[in-house]
Design a protein around this motif. Structure first.
Motif, mmCIF file in Angstrom:
data_model
loop_
_atom_site.group_PDB
_atom_site.id
_atom_site.type_symbol
_atom_site.label_atom_id
_atom_site.label_comp_id
_atom_site.label_asym_id
_atom_site.label_seq_id
_atom_site.Cartn_x
_atom_site.Cartn_y
_atom_site.Cartn_z
ATOM 1 N N GLU A 33 0.818 -1.222 0.000
ATOM 2 C CA GLU A 33 0.000 0.000 0.000
ATOM 3 C C GLU A 33 0.845 1.263 0.000
ATOM 4 O OE1 GLU A 33 -3.010 0.236 2.951
ATOM 5 O OE2 GLU A 33 -4.013 -1.619 2.338
ATOM 6 N N ILE A 34 1.872 1.323 0.851
ATOM 7 C CA ILE A 34 2.669 2.542 0.961
ATOM 8 C C ILE A 34 3.352 2.856 -0.363
ATOM 9 C CG2 ILE A 34 4.678 3.602 2.070
ATOM 10 C CD1 ILE A 34 3.980 2.061 4.608
ATOM 11 N N ALA A 35 3.983 1.847 -0.961
ATOM 12 C CA ALA A 35 4.703 2.059 -2.218
ATOM 13 C C ALA A 35 3.752 2.460 -3.341
ATOM 14 C CB ALA A 35 5.478 0.799 -2.600
ATOM 15 N N LEU A 36 2.605 1.805 -3.404
ATOM 16 C CA LEU A 36 1.643 2.094 -4.468
ATOM 17 C C LEU A 36 1.029 3.480 -4.303
ATOM 18 C CD1 LEU A 36 -0.174 -1.360 -4.767
ATOM 19 C CD2 LEU A 36 1.371 -0.331 -6.449
ATOM 20 N N SER A 37 0.668 3.844 -3.070
ATOM 21 C CA SER A 37 0.042 5.156 -2.855
ATOM 22 C C SER A 37 1.030 6.274 -3.164
ATOM 23 C CB SER A 37 -0.484 5.277 -1.430
ATOM 24 O OG SER A 37 0.566 5.167 -0.485
ATOM 25 N N GLU A 38 2.314 6.069 -2.805
ATOM 26 C CA GLU A 38 3.327 7.078 -3.097
ATOM 27 C C GLU A 38 3.564 7.187 -4.601
ATOM 28 O OE1 GLU A 38 6.739 5.998 -0.827
ATOM 29 O OE2 GLU A 38 5.938 6.819 1.066
ATOM 30 N N ARG A 39 3.619 6.042 -5.276
ATOM 31 C CA ARG A 39 3.860 6.054 -6.716
ATOM 32 C C ARG A 39 2.718 6.732 -7.467
ATOM 33 N NH1 ARG A 39 7.382 6.499 -10.732
ATOM 34 N NH2 ARG A 39 6.640 5.504 -12.637
ATOM 35 N N LEU A 40 1.487 6.466 -7.029
ATOM 36 C CA LEU A 40 0.314 7.020 -7.694
ATOM 37 C C LEU A 40 -0.027 8.424 -7.205
ATOM 38 C CD1 LEU A 40 -1.840 3.769 -7.661
ATOM 39 C CD2 LEU A 40 -0.940 4.890 -9.703
ATOM 40 N N GLY A 41 0.559 8.817 -6.089
ATOM 41 C CA GLY A 41 0.297 10.152 -5.566
ATOM 42 C C GLY A 41 -1.093 10.319 -5.007
ATOM 43 N N VAL A 42 -1.586 9.279 -4.323
ATOM 44 C CA VAL A 42 -2.936 9.339 -3.749
ATOM 45 C C VAL A 42 -2.889 8.889 -2.291
ATOM 46 C CG1 VAL A 42 -4.071 8.941 -5.953
ATOM 47 C CG2 VAL A 42 -3.486 6.976 -4.508
ATOM 48 N N ALA A 43 -3.949 9.213 -1.564
ATOM 49 C CA ALA A 43 -4.051 8.793 -0.166
ATOM 50 C C ALA A 43 -4.253 7.287 -0.097
ATOM 51 C CB ALA A 43 -5.216 9.514 0.509
#
Length: 228
Positions: free
Chosen positions: A39-49
């Motif tokens: 979750e952390i890596a994906l949310s950071e990559r996508l720029g979303v909460a």
């Protein structure tokens, strides 16, 4: 001038955009079945909460292409031999009927749409781009469903189409021996559709799904045996 074929512009929520992006990534073959989704890596990559990301993952979970492991997180759905058998027999039934109906259609726009989908797959294979081949492969099968003109069949197909895409992505990435193999898988079906031969199209669709289902099952069993 007619504007009948102009589609209305639709606004998408951030959640919908994230869902589409994750779905395309998972079904591109870039990440193997069983691969972890952080979750952390994906949310950071996508720029979303993370809340938005979780909502998107829940949607993909309902489509059957990701699973949530308690106390661990998310991962791409793994395909078992039983999963593959259920998917290919179901899609084979739907696609065989759709191919029979589509081949019998004589409307020029229907014929052109099917021909275009077949040519798009051949072009993607000629270019050797795996992701493009996976997308064009599914697009051909989706075009056949749409060309059938059978609304209830199409509705049933939509319930499992993301799992079919996962099946295709896994097969084309790990089982197919290359572009020539993918072309050979589809040539009889494309030829039958082009000829307008309904019986041959139905048989070719079933044979294609059965053959690839058996090949993918054999590969999965090899992986299970190797894992011990």
């Amino acid at each position: 001038m007619s504007i009948d074929k102009l589609r209305p512009v639709t606004r998408q929520t951030t959640e919908a955009l994230v869902t589409d992006a994750l779905r395309d990534f998972i079904l591109s073959g870039e990440i193997a079945p069983g691969g972890r989704l952080t979750e952390i890596a994906l949310s950071e990559r996508l720029g979303v909460a993370r809340a938005t990301l979780r909502a998107a993952l829940q949607r993909l979970h309902s489509e059957g292409i990701v699973v949530q492991i308690p106390y661990t997180g998310w991962q791409v759905a793994s395909l078992s031999a039983q999963d593959v058998w259920e998917i290919w027999t179901l899609r084979g039934s739907l696609e065989s009927l759709a191919s029979r109906l589509a081949a019998a259609r004589q409307e020029p726009e229907i014929r052109a749409g099917l021909a275009g989908a077949g040519q798009a797959l051949l072009l993607a294979c000629a270019e050797g781009d795996l992701r493009a081949m996976i997308d064009a492969d599914f697009a051909l099968h989706r075009a056949i469903i749409d060309a059938s003109g059978h609304r209830r069949l199409a509705a049933q197909y939509r319930l499992v189409e993301q799992q079919v895409r996962l099946f295709i992505a896994t097969s084309n990435t790990h089982v197919a021996t290359g572009p020539a193999d993918i072309i050979a898988q589809h040539e009889p079906l494309i030829a039958a559709l082009t000829a307008g031969d309904a019986d041959a199209a139905a048989q070719a669709a079933w044979h294609h799904d059965e053959t690839e289902g058996q090949r993918l099952t054999a590969w999965l069993r090899q992986q299970e045996a190797a894992a011990g």
